[in-house]
Design an enzyme around this catalytic site. Sequence first.
Site, mmCIF file in Angstrom:
data_model
loop_
_atom_site.group_PDB
_atom_site.id
_atom_site.type_symbol
_atom_site.label_atom_id
_atom_site.label_comp_id
_atom_site.label_asym_id
_atom_site.label_seq_id
_atom_site.Cartn_x
_atom_site.Cartn_y
_atom_site.Cartn_z
ATOM 1 C CG ASN A 19 -4.092 7.244 5.823
ATOM 2 O OD1 ASN A 19 -4.277 6.062 6.086
ATOM 3 N ND2 ASN A 19 -3.409 8.048 6.619
ATOM 4 C CD GLU A 20 -4.657 7.132 10.242
ATOM 5 O OE1 GLU A 20 -4.179 8.205 10.625
ATOM 6 O OE2 GLU A 20 -4.287 6.039 10.651
ATOM 7 C CD GLU A 27 4.699 8.696 12.308
ATOM 8 O OE1 GLU A 27 4.886 8.024 11.282
ATOM 9 O OE2 GLU A 27 3.570 8.936 12.755
ATOM 10 C CD1 TRP A 28 2.522 11.157 10.189
ATOM 11 C CD2 TRP A 28 2.491 12.698 8.565
ATOM 12 N NE1 TRP A 28 2.069 10.552 9.028
ATOM 13 C CE2 TRP A 28 2.036 11.468 8.022
ATOM 14 C CE3 TRP A 28 2.556 13.804 7.725
ATOM 15 C CZ2 TRP A 28 1.658 11.323 6.690
ATOM 16 C CZ3 TRP A 28 2.173 13.662 6.396
ATOM 17 C CH2 TRP A 28 1.732 12.428 5.893
ATOM 18 N NE ARG A 32 -3.315 2.395 2.911
ATOM 19 C CZ ARG A 32 -3.074 3.218 3.912
ATOM 20 N NH1 ARG A 32 -2.102 2.964 4.780
ATOM 21 N NH2 ARG A 32 -3.799 4.310 4.081
ATOM 22 C CD1 TRP A 59 3.673 2.933 10.120
ATOM 23 C CD2 TRP A 59 2.609 3.122 8.151
ATOM 24 N NE1 TRP A 59 4.017 4.135 9.574
ATOM 25 C CE2 TRP A 59 3.382 4.283 8.367
ATOM 26 C CE3 TRP A 59 1.872 3.008 6.963
ATOM 27 C CZ2 TRP A 59 3.442 5.331 7.445
ATOM 28 C CZ3 TRP A 59 1.927 4.060 6.066
ATOM 29 C CH2 TRP A 59 2.708 5.211 6.317
ATOM 30 C CD GLU A 77 -1.265 3.668 8.209
ATOM 31 O OE1 GLU A 77 -1.001 3.996 9.390
ATOM 32 O OE2 GLU A 77 -1.439 4.484 7.298
ATOM 33 C CE1 TYR A 135 0.445 2.024 13.499
ATOM 34 C CE2 TYR A 135 -1.620 2.978 12.754
ATOM 35 C CZ TYR A 135 -0.303 2.627 12.519
ATOM 36 O OH TYR A 135 0.261 2.861 11.286
ATOM 37 C CG HIS A 180 -1.133 8.920 3.852
ATOM 38 N ND1 HIS A 180 -1.088 7.547 4.026
ATOM 39 C CD2 HIS A 180 -0.764 9.450 5.036
ATOM 40 C CE1 HIS A 180 -0.696 7.271 5.269
ATOM 41 N NE2 HIS A 180 -0.487 8.423 5.900
ATOM 42 C CG ASN A 213 -4.723 3.110 8.724
ATOM 43 O OD1 ASN A 213 -4.761 2.179 7.915
ATOM 44 N ND2 ASN A 213 -4.319 4.319 8.397
#
Length: 421
Positions: free
Chosen positions: A100-101, A363-364, A11, A356, A313, A245, A56, A243
């Site tokens: 995405n999200e 990472e943002w 992905r 992921w 993810e 986590y 994204h 996604n």
Amino acid sequence: MMRELGLDAYRFSLSWSRILPNGLANKVSDAGVEFYNNYIDEMIKYGIKPMVTLYHWDLPQKLQDLGGFMNPLFPEWFEDYARVVFEKFGDRVKHWITFNEPREICFEGYGSATKAPILNATDVGVYYCAKNLVMGHARAYYAYVNDFKPSQEGVCGITISVNWFGALTDSEEDQFAAEMKRQAEWGLYAEPIFSEEGGFPKELAEIVAKKSAEQGYPRSRMPEFSDEEKDFVKGTADFLGVNHYTAGLVSATEYKTHHPVPSLYDDIDVGSYTPPEWPKSASSWLKLAPNSIYNALTHLHKKYNGPIFYITENGWSSPPEADILDDDRIRYYRAALNSVLDTLEAGVDLRGYMAWSLMDNFEWMEGYTERFGLYRVNFSDPGRERTPRKSAFVYKQIIKSRMIDEEYEPDTLDMTIDEGN
Ligand SMILES: C[C@H]1O[C@@H](Oc2ccc([N+](=O)[O-])cc2)[C@H](O)[C@@H](O)[C@H]1O
């Protein structure tokens, strides 16, 4: 790396402005299209199916300058962009994800101001954004279904961040608080598309309408979907990408923290708790919670009448200096994949799982300080040297042998490329 691991799907997302430099579809970048053509062709050459996300989190600046997701024209812009990418890549891409999200786009971008564009409109931003996003998703879905799917024969869905939020106790108040947390975190985006009724989650809408009136707003801070809009959006997904986590335990009275007033979190007014025994990653929000994939997916399966799922993810972060023998990440993936097996046994239509992430990346807001990769990337090296962590070897063995809990020693792990792949 994909070949070394033996992946059969990967992905990735497209960058809107790499394809449409102005954001609008009057000008398509040949170089951008060629970049993705090469990328997709190389994957297909080795039997790796591309699963492609259209958005994204990188909105073209021109569209952001026009208000981004706040602009009522956003759904049109998104449909126009979607049509270009379906036309250019749909002969080879058969799995499309629009967004995405949405939560991270809308709540963090336009509400809590913790992600781009860091717009601090805590009272209305998340709600206006959610409606425009969902409308844009539906427009792209119909564009695909009507004009591309008949010849391209692919599927189109959306990916939502779904952490599990259960109640801290069995009390009715905590059960309701957990439901409000779920409606705020993912119901806002899932309900209009996957529920039978359509529109925003009912109880949350009622709370926001009541609070808005008390706060002197002439109408609810949460916009409504008209009946026509509800019908337009309902059912516009061939699958639900998840996604996943972590998890939290929700209370009506305990563990509350301060939130701006008015805001989404002030609207729901609940507290959330994670037991100290849940192992911690390098990310403040990410802890290893027991069987949380099973809890989240069986809940959604019942609520939305058995949709098709992909886990798009799932993964674990470590600090940059962590040992390459990453047993904490291995523990996380084993727990997650065992939870996937429980989910499948419960009859959930889960069609795929994506870790992921393949390699460390930016990472943002946290930059390079949190590493999610199965492969370590040396960002000080101009060649960006990549080294498989122990988890990469274990992941490869698991997806090949389908044995999750077998113990592997690093020097017996095989990283040769399978000629069949
Ligand atoms: C690590 C990846 O996380 C994804 O985004 C998030 C962000 C926050 C949560 N949360 O539970 O608080 C979950 C997922 C994102 O899609 C990806 O780009 C990475 O940042």
